[in-house]
Design a protein around this motif. Sequence first.
Motif, short mmCIF file in Angstrom:
data_model
loop_
_atom_site.label_atom_id
_atom_site.label_comp_id
_atom_site.label_asym_id
_atom_site.label_seq_id
_atom_site.Cartn_x
_atom_site.Cartn_y
_atom_site.Cartn_z
N LYS A 31 7.38 2.01 -3.15
CA LYS A 31 8.30 1.44 -4.00
C LYS A 31 7.86 2.01 -5.50
O LYS A 31 7.22 1.86 -5.90
CB LYS A 31 8.17 -0.08 -4.46
N PRO A 32 9.26 1.04 -6.21
CA PRO A 32 8.56 2.22 -7.33
C PRO A 32 8.25 0.92 -8.61
O PRO A 32 8.02 -0.43 -7.70
CB PRO A 32 10.30 2.25 -8.36
N ARG A 33 6.72 1.05 -9.31
CA ARG A 33 6.58 0.67 -10.16
C ARG A 33 6.54 0.06 -11.34
O ARG A 33 7.70 0.50 -11.77
CB ARG A 33 5.27 1.42 -10.39
N GLN A 34 6.18 -1.15 -11.71
CA GLN A 34 6.48 -1.72 -13.06
C GLN A 34 5.12 -2.38 -14.03
O GLN A 34 5.23 -2.64 -13.57
CB GLN A 34 7.13 -3.76 -12.54
N LYS A 111 16.09 3.02 -13.71
CA LYS A 111 14.92 3.79 -12.79
C LYS A 111 14.99 5.13 -12.45
O LYS A 111 16.03 5.60 -12.12
CB LYS A 111 15.88 2.53 -11.29
N ASP A 115 9.41 4.44 -10.82
CA ASP A 115 10.02 3.83 -11.75
C ASP A 115 10.84 2.72 -11.60
O ASP A 115 12.10 3.49 -11.56
CB ASP A 115 9.36 3.66 -12.85
N ARG A 116 10.79 1.05 -11.43
CA ARG A 116 11.72 -0.04 -11.41
C ARG A 116 12.47 0.08 -12.77
O ARG A 116 11.68 0.76 -13.93
CB ARG A 116 10.97 -1.09 -11.60
N LYS A 118 13.48 -0.70 -16.09
CA LYS A 118 13.43 -1.59 -17.36
C LYS A 118 14.49 -2.30 -18.18
O LYS A 118 14.56 -1.32 -18.98
CB LYS A 118 12.20 -1.61 -17.94
#
Length: 360
Positions: A31-34, A111, A115-116, A118
């Motif tokens: 999953k994309p990280r934040q 995105k 990465d998510r 932002k």
Amino acid sequence: MTHRKRLSALAIVAMLSLVLTSLVGSPADAKPRQGKAKVSYGSTAWVAGTSGYAIKGKVSGRKHRRVQLQVKWADGWHTIDKAKTKRKGKFKITGSLDWYGAHKLRVVAPKTRRDRVKVFKTKKFKIAVPWIPRGSSSSYERMSYKGVNFQWNPCKTIKYRINPGYAGDGSIAFTQAAVELLERATGFKTKYVGTTSSVPLSRKRYQKGTDMVIAWSHQDDYPVLVQAVGRGGPGDLKAARRKSNSKPIYEIKQPGVTMNMAYADQYPFTFDDPANETMGLVLVHELGHAFGLEHFADDIQAMHPGDRPPSETGYHAYYEAGDLAGLRAQGAQGGCLKPYRNRGRYSAFDDSAIPDFTRE
């Protein structure tokens, strides 16, 4: 150990490996990280033409991650600038924003696979007019036909040409300054693409890649200019709708201005003069017509059709309070346009029936 026992052991190892893989996930499926992110918008208020934005921040992700600066219009957010992150995710976005008024801006890091998205907190920027506008902000009228207003599509850059004609090459920079004033009042993007021999009053199509023409002509060539220092209008109109609310509108397609150099001796070729109305004031008036403003009775406003009283310091080619409010209503804030589809109460939209909207 027997052959059967070895197979059982291998089966158990394979099963454990499968379970662990499903729990952890492969790198491609992660999953994309934040991560931690921050932004500093810096100064958010200045006088148009004197400063600009200098936005700094940090966002998670690899080097060269895209970051966008967006402005809020009626139909949503539009990207006006962009940058890429450097070491440790740091970024900086700098540029000019000379569009008069208050505008909501935000920074977005789209995105990526890792990465998510932002979206940073919205910030209001206030860009002040370099003079004190006179009169009331309600002192304007928009061009319309059968109750339907005219509008340039702000999602399209205005590519314009200048015909210096009877004014000579010195008129090019002079005309560009007037277009820049219009740009600051509306939020439209403009691009000067060169000179031309076209004259809007000729009713001939502009050359390819040209949206607007401003010509310095003479009443000897175009008798319709007699008793007019200039004429401007939206040119061709096409049925369209606003993206924000699907409201019907006439899209301005071929705006133009034709100036009459027969009045060169009476109107100083400048924007400011202590004793006389200037050619610059007439030019900004005609540009107002080209982008959908009608005449208005308040003689303080640039869109007044007759003589105007001077300010305490003389005559200036300024848009006043009503003019600015009208151009803002006509400007980018209203959002983009979309093609018209024949349905509902406006199914009988007839472009061919629209009269000429060229004004002095």
